[in-house]
Design an enzyme around this catalytic site. Sequence first.
Site, PDB file in Angstrom:
ATOM      1  N   SER A   1      79.172  41.274  -0.444  1.00 22.66           N
ATOM      2  CA  SER A   1      78.695  41.675   0.887  1.00 22.66           C
ATOM      3  C   SER A   1      79.746  41.462   1.950  1.00 22.66           C
ATOM      4  CB  SER A   1      77.502  40.800   1.277  1.00 22.66           C
ATOM      5  OG  SER A   1      76.448  40.977   0.403  1.00 22.66           O
TER       6      SER A   1
ATOM      7  N   HIS B   1      79.582  48.482  -2.842  1.00 19.17           N
ATOM      8  CA  HIS B   1      78.573  47.660  -2.163  1.00 19.17           C
ATOM      9  C   HIS B   1      77.244  48.410  -1.991  1.00 19.17           C
ATOM     10  CE1 HIS B   1      77.280  45.396   1.729  1.00 19.17           C
ATOM     11  NE2 HIS B   1      76.746  44.838   0.663  1.00 19.17           N
TER      12      HIS B   1
ATOM     13  N   GLU C   1      78.419  51.385   0.244  1.00 20.86           N
ATOM     14  CA  GLU C   1      79.716  51.265   0.936  1.00 20.86           C
ATOM     15  C   GLU C   1      80.802  51.203  -0.123  1.00 20.86           C
ATOM     16  OE1 GLU C   1      80.317  48.839   4.931  1.00 20.86           O
ATOM     17  OE2 GLU C   1      78.926  47.801   3.642  1.00 20.86           O
TER      18      GLU C   1
ATOM     19  N   ASN D   1      77.366  44.814   7.095  1.00 22.01           N
ATOM     20  CA  ASN D   1      77.113  43.397   7.385  1.00 22.01           C
ATOM     21  C   ASN D   1      77.871  42.888   8.608  1.00 22.01           C
ATOM     22  OD1 ASN D   1      75.157  42.829   5.455  1.00 22.01           O
ATOM     23  ND2 ASN D   1      76.725  42.768   3.851  1.00 22.01           N
TER      24      ASN D   1
HETATM   25  C1  LIG Z   1      73.123  42.002   2.632  1.00 18.64           C
HETATM   26  C2  LIG Z   1      73.927  43.171   2.250  1.00 18.64           C
HETATM   27  O1  LIG Z   1      75.039  42.992   1.728  1.00 18.64           O
HETATM   28  C3  LIG Z   1      73.544  44.576   2.517  1.00 18.64           C
HETATM   29  C4  LIG Z   1      72.081  44.873   2.563  1.00 18.64           C
HETATM   30  O2  LIG Z   1      71.478  45.197   1.568  1.00 18.64           O
HETATM   31  S1  LIG Z   1      71.364  44.693   4.048  1.00 18.64           S
HETATM   32  C5  LIG Z   1      69.657  45.031   3.751  1.00 18.64           C
HETATM   33  C6  LIG Z   1      69.405  46.511   3.740  1.00 18.64           C
HETATM   34  N1  LIG Z   1      68.017  46.727   3.505  1.00 18.64           N
HETATM   35  C7  LIG Z   1      67.129  46.842   4.502  1.00 18.64           C
HETATM   36  O3  LIG Z   1      67.478  46.791   5.674  1.00 18.64           O
HETATM   37  C8  LIG Z   1      65.707  47.017   4.071  1.00 18.64           C
HETATM   38  C9  LIG Z   1      64.754  47.092   5.248  1.00 18.64           C
HETATM   39  N2  LIG Z   1      63.406  47.306   4.755  1.00 18.64           N
HETATM   40  C10 LIG Z   1      62.938  48.525   4.354  1.00 18.64           C
HETATM   41  O4  LIG Z   1      63.641  49.531   4.410  1.00 18.64           O
HETATM   42  C11 LIG Z   1      61.523  48.593   3.864  1.00 18.64           C
HETATM   43  O5  LIG Z   1      60.816  47.483   4.358  1.00 18.64           O
HETATM   44  C12 LIG Z   1      61.409  48.629   2.287  1.00 18.64           C
HETATM   45  C13 LIG Z   1      62.004  49.946   1.780  1.00 18.64           C
HETATM   46  C14 LIG Z   1      62.092  47.450   1.622  1.00 18.64           C
HETATM   47  C15 LIG Z   1      59.944  48.569   1.884  1.00 18.64           C
HETATM   48  O6  LIG Z   1      59.288  49.596   2.542  1.00 18.64           O
HETATM   49  P1  LIG Z   1      57.715  49.554   2.834  1.00 18.64           P
HETATM   50  O7  LIG Z   1      57.377  50.837   3.476  1.00 18.64           O
HETATM   51  O8  LIG Z   1      57.338  48.291   3.458  1.00 18.64           O
HETATM   52  O9  LIG Z   1      57.101  49.387   1.427  1.00 18.64           O
HETATM   53  P2  LIG Z   1      56.513  50.448   0.447  1.00 18.64           P
HETATM   54  O10 LIG Z   1      55.805  51.585   1.145  1.00 18.64           O
HETATM   55  O11 LIG Z   1      55.715  49.621  -0.493  1.00 18.64           O
HETATM   56  O12 LIG Z   1      57.804  50.981  -0.260  1.00 18.64           O
HETATM   57  C16 LIG Z   1      58.581  52.105   0.160  1.00 18.64           C
HETATM   58  C17 LIG Z   1      59.327  52.594  -1.067  1.00 18.64           C
HETATM   59  O13 LIG Z   1      60.227  51.580  -1.513  1.00 18.64           O
HETATM   60  C18 LIG Z   1      59.923  51.196  -2.872  1.00 18.64           C
HETATM   61  N3  LIG Z   1      60.193  49.748  -2.941  1.00 18.64           N
HETATM   62  C19 LIG Z   1      59.775  48.811  -2.064  1.00 18.64           C
HETATM   63  N4  LIG Z   1      60.284  47.606  -2.379  1.00 18.64           N
HETATM   64  C20 LIG Z   1      61.034  47.795  -3.497  1.00 18.64           C
HETATM   65  C21 LIG Z   1      61.819  46.927  -4.299  1.00 18.64           C
HETATM   66  N5  LIG Z   1      61.976  45.636  -4.020  1.00 18.64           N
HETATM   67  N6  LIG Z   1      62.459  47.454  -5.361  1.00 18.64           N
HETATM   68  C22 LIG Z   1      62.338  48.755  -5.655  1.00 18.64           C
HETATM   69  N7  LIG Z   1      61.617  49.626  -4.920  1.00 18.64           N
HETATM   70  C23 LIG Z   1      60.976  49.144  -3.858  1.00 18.64           C
HETATM   71  C24 LIG Z   1      58.513  51.589  -3.078  1.00 18.64           C
HETATM   72  O14 LIG Z   1      58.236  51.885  -4.433  1.00 18.64           O
HETATM   73  C25 LIG Z   1      58.404  52.855  -2.230  1.00 18.64           C
HETATM   74  O15 LIG Z   1      58.938  53.969  -2.962  1.00 18.64           O
HETATM   75  P3  LIG Z   1      58.405  55.475  -2.701  1.00 18.64           P
HETATM   76  O16 LIG Z   1      58.768  55.784  -1.289  1.00 18.64           O
HETATM   77  O17 LIG Z   1      59.157  56.260  -3.718  1.00 18.64           O
HETATM   78  O18 LIG Z   1      56.951  55.467  -2.905  1.00 18.64           O
HETATM   79  N1  LIG Z   2      70.867  40.133  -1.383  1.00 19.42           N
HETATM   80  C1  LIG Z   2      71.272  41.264  -0.812  1.00 19.42           C
HETATM   81  O1  LIG Z   2      70.539  41.843   0.004  1.00 19.42           O
HETATM   82  C2  LIG Z   2      72.599  41.822  -1.139  1.00 19.42           C
HETATM   83  C3  LIG Z   2      73.525  41.094  -1.842  1.00 19.42           C
HETATM   84  N2  LIG Z   2      74.741  41.642  -2.148  1.00 19.42           N
HETATM   85  C4  LIG Z   2      75.729  40.891  -2.896  1.00 19.42           C
HETATM   86  O2  LIG Z   2      75.399  41.003  -4.274  1.00 19.42           O
HETATM   87  C5  LIG Z   2      75.778  39.785  -4.962  1.00 19.42           C
HETATM   88  C6  LIG Z   2      74.546  39.213  -5.642  1.00 19.42           C
HETATM   89  O3  LIG Z   2      73.557  38.959  -4.674  1.00 19.42           O
HETATM   90  P1  LIG Z   2      72.025  38.772  -5.087  1.00 19.42           P
HETATM   91  O4  LIG Z   2      71.684  39.640  -6.236  1.00 19.42           O
HETATM   92  O5  LIG Z   2      71.253  38.874  -3.843  1.00 19.42           O
HETATM   93  O6  LIG Z   2      72.045  37.249  -5.540  1.00 19.42           O
HETATM   94  P2  LIG Z   2      71.039  36.474  -6.511  1.00 19.42           P
HETATM   95  O7  LIG Z   2      71.104  35.056  -6.104  1.00 19.42           O
HETATM   96  O8  LIG Z   2      69.711  37.175  -6.529  1.00 19.42           O
HETATM   97  O9  LIG Z   2      71.681  36.701  -7.945  1.00 19.42           O
HETATM   98  C7  LIG Z   2      72.937  36.251  -8.315  1.00 19.42           C
HETATM   99  C8  LIG Z   2      72.919  36.064  -9.812  1.00 19.42           C
HETATM  100  O10 LIG Z   2      74.244  35.781 -10.254  1.00 19.42           O
HETATM  101  C9  LIG Z   2      74.136  34.737 -11.197  1.00 19.42           C
HETATM  102  N3  LIG Z   2      75.409  34.071 -11.403  1.00 19.42           N
HETATM  103  C10 LIG Z   2      75.941  33.006 -10.727  1.00 19.42           C
HETATM  104  N4  LIG Z   2      77.124  32.675 -11.268  1.00 19.42           N
HETATM  105  C11 LIG Z   2      77.346  33.541 -12.289  1.00 19.42           C
HETATM  106  C12 LIG Z   2      78.388  33.702 -13.239  1.00 19.42           C
HETATM  107  N5  LIG Z   2      79.448  32.883 -13.244  1.00 19.42           N
HETATM  108  N6  LIG Z   2      78.292  34.677 -14.166  1.00 19.42           N
HETATM  109  C13 LIG Z   2      77.227  35.514 -14.177  1.00 19.42           C
HETATM  110  N7  LIG Z   2      76.203  35.414 -13.307  1.00 19.42           N
HETATM  111  C14 LIG Z   2      76.273  34.452 -12.373  1.00 19.42           C
HETATM  112  C15 LIG Z   2      73.063  33.834 -10.626  1.00 19.42           C
HETATM  113  O11 LIG Z   2      72.590  32.915 -11.595  1.00 19.42           O
HETATM  114  P3  LIG Z   2      71.966  31.505 -11.093  1.00 19.42           P
HETATM  115  O12 LIG Z   2      70.785  31.867 -10.224  1.00 19.42           O
HETATM  116  O13 LIG Z   2      71.609  30.823 -12.373  1.00 19.42           O
HETATM  117  O14 LIG Z   2      73.074  30.825 -10.316  1.00 19.42           O
HETATM  118  C16 LIG Z   2      72.022  34.884 -10.236  1.00 19.42           C
HETATM  119  O15 LIG Z   2      71.202  35.255 -11.325  1.00 19.42           O
HETATM  120  C17 LIG Z   2      76.395  38.879  -3.893  1.00 19.42           C
HETATM  121  O16 LIG Z   2      77.777  39.067  -3.897  1.00 19.42           O
HETATM  122  C18 LIG Z   2      75.766  39.406  -2.606  1.00 19.42           C
HETATM  123  O17 LIG Z   2      76.537  39.139  -1.466  1.00 19.42           O
HETATM  124  C19 LIG Z   2      75.078  42.918  -1.785  1.00 19.42           C
HETATM  125  C20 LIG Z   2      74.177  43.700  -1.116  1.00 19.42           C
HETATM  126  C21 LIG Z   2      72.874  43.195  -0.701  1.00 19.42           C
END
Ligand SMILES: CC(=O)CC(=O)SCCNC(=O)CCNC(=O)[C@H](O)C(C)(C)COP(=O)(O)OP(=O)(O)OC[C@H]1O[C@@H](n2cnc3c(N)ncnc32)[C@H](O)[C@@H]1OP(=O)(O)O
Ligand SMILES: NC(=O)C1=CN([C@@H]2O[C@H](COP(=O)(O)OP(=O)(O)OC[C@H]3O[C@@H](n4cnc5c(N)ncnc54)[C@H](OP(=O)(O)O)[C@@H]3O)[C@@H](O)[C@H]2O)C=CC1
Length: 291
Positions: A119, A140, A152, A190
């Site tokens: 991320s 990403h 990304e 992010n």
């Molecule tokens: C941290 C990083 O590195 C980068 C990132 O990822 S940042 C985070 C980016 N993500 C976001 O910002 C998510 C924001 N949230 C949302 O867009 C919505 O709340 C959400 C899509 C997660 C759920 O939407 P919702 O309207 O509340 O739920 P719901 O109506 O049940 O679901 C919408 C759709 O998503 C699907 N869905 C919901 N949660 C799901 C999950 N965890 N896994 C798979 N599918 C899922 C549902 O099946 C549904 O699909 P259809 O449209 O095909 O029917």
């Molecule tokens: N969460 C998010 O919304 C997003 C996350 N990411 C990125 O994706 C990556 C994973 O995030 P996320 O899935 O949320 O994290 P989780 O904590 O859900 O999962 C990470 C997994 O990696 C495992 N792990 C740790 N060390 C090792 C290793 N040495 N070898 C193999 N597996 C290992 C962990 O095991 P254990 O639990 O036993 O330590 C865990 O099962 C991160 O780099 C995160 O920044 C990118 C986009 C969105």
Amino acid sequence: MDIQRIGVIGAGQMGNGIAHVMAVAGYDVTVTDISSDALANAMKTIDKNLERQVSRDTISAEDKAAALGRIATTPDLTQLGGSDLVIEAATERETIKQAIFEDLIPHLEPHTILTSNTSSISITRLASRTDRPEKFMGFHFMNPVPVMQLVELIRGIATDEPTFEACRGVVEKLGKTAATAEDFPAFIVNRILMPMINEAVYTLYEGVGNVTSIDMAMKLGTNHPMGPLELADFIGLDTCLAIMNVLHDGLADTKYRPCPLLTKYVEAGWLGRKTKRGFYDYRGEAPVPTR
Ligand SMILES: CC(=O)CC(=O)SCCNC(=O)CCNC(=O)[C@H](O)C(C)(C)COP(=O)(O)OP(=O)(O)OC[C@H]1O[C@@H](n2cnc3c(N)ncnc32)[C@H](O)[C@@H]1OP(=O)(O)O
Ligand SMILES: NC(=O)C1=CN([C@@H]2O[C@H](COP(=O)(O)OP(=O)(O)OC[C@H]3O[C@@H](n4cnc5c(N)ncnc54)[C@H](OP(=O)(O)O)[C@@H]3O)[C@@H](O)[C@H]2O)C=CC1
């Protein structure tokens, strides 16, 4: 370059989502994790999410069975050696990612493209510790992977064009859209999203609002699908804190200072949905705010 075999490292929420969409798109996928429980849970989650798609007629029952048949799991990282493309999606910690690449590289074929779903961490720095910086890049995905349209793509300083084009081809085959980001801390999504989430935690910390009012204000006031604290719990508070630290260290600007309250939640092990407690408590029927 023809990509067919995909290796996914880390079977957490991102790893299982990546395996899911790759298998639906027709790729053969091998997923590995240090935890066998994580591998078993990932297959359960993929099954459940595929079933949800079947029930909504997005895919057929045959598609679901075929996708599940294309996913193999193994606790043995070296089994990913024969992959055409490896996507590392383990915990957001640079030392963990580096150690994984170090262990994997001796088993990789020369043509294998190595990518990270990080991320925030520098792609150039991760690449420089491998034997193939020109075949290394950032791939990403957004969470939840089966739903979110964006990927990304981040070139490291040495990434070559065939590698970039091969990854872009995979994004197209997934039916997703690629945004290209330069390799600076936390890239595009992010860099913008995480300071907003961190500010929401400061807003809570300073008592401007409570969890409910902050999330409601942003949902109803700005049409965000989730409030920032709910979204932080969804992403994982450990991941949010790790990203803020990368921004703070990498850009050396106090505006990225992680909120001490975010640090406190992480130190408590209250990491959000994945540990059933964060800004909300998920142990009961409905989430209950913890402040
Ligand atoms: C941290 C990083 O590195 C980068 C990132 O990822 S940042 C985070 C980016 N993500 C976001 O910002 C998510 C924001 N949230 C949302 O867009 C919505 O709340 C959400 C899509 C997660 C759920 O939407 P919702 O309207 O509340 O739920 P719901 O109506 O049940 O679901 C919408 C759709 O998503 C699907 N869905 C919901 N949660 C799901 C999950 N965890 N896994 C798979 N599918 C899922 C549902 O099946 C549904 O699909 P259809 O449209 O095909 O029917
Ligand atoms: N969460 C998010 O919304 C997003 C996350 N990411 C990125 O994706 C990556 C994973 O995030 P996320 O899935 O949320 O994290 P989780 O904590 O859900 O999962 C990470 C997994 O990696 C495992 N792990 C740790 N060390 C090792 C290793 N040495 N070898 C193999 N597996 C290992 C962990 O095991 P254990 O639990 O036993 O330590 C865990 O099962 C991160 O780099 C995160 O920044 C990118 C986009 C969105």
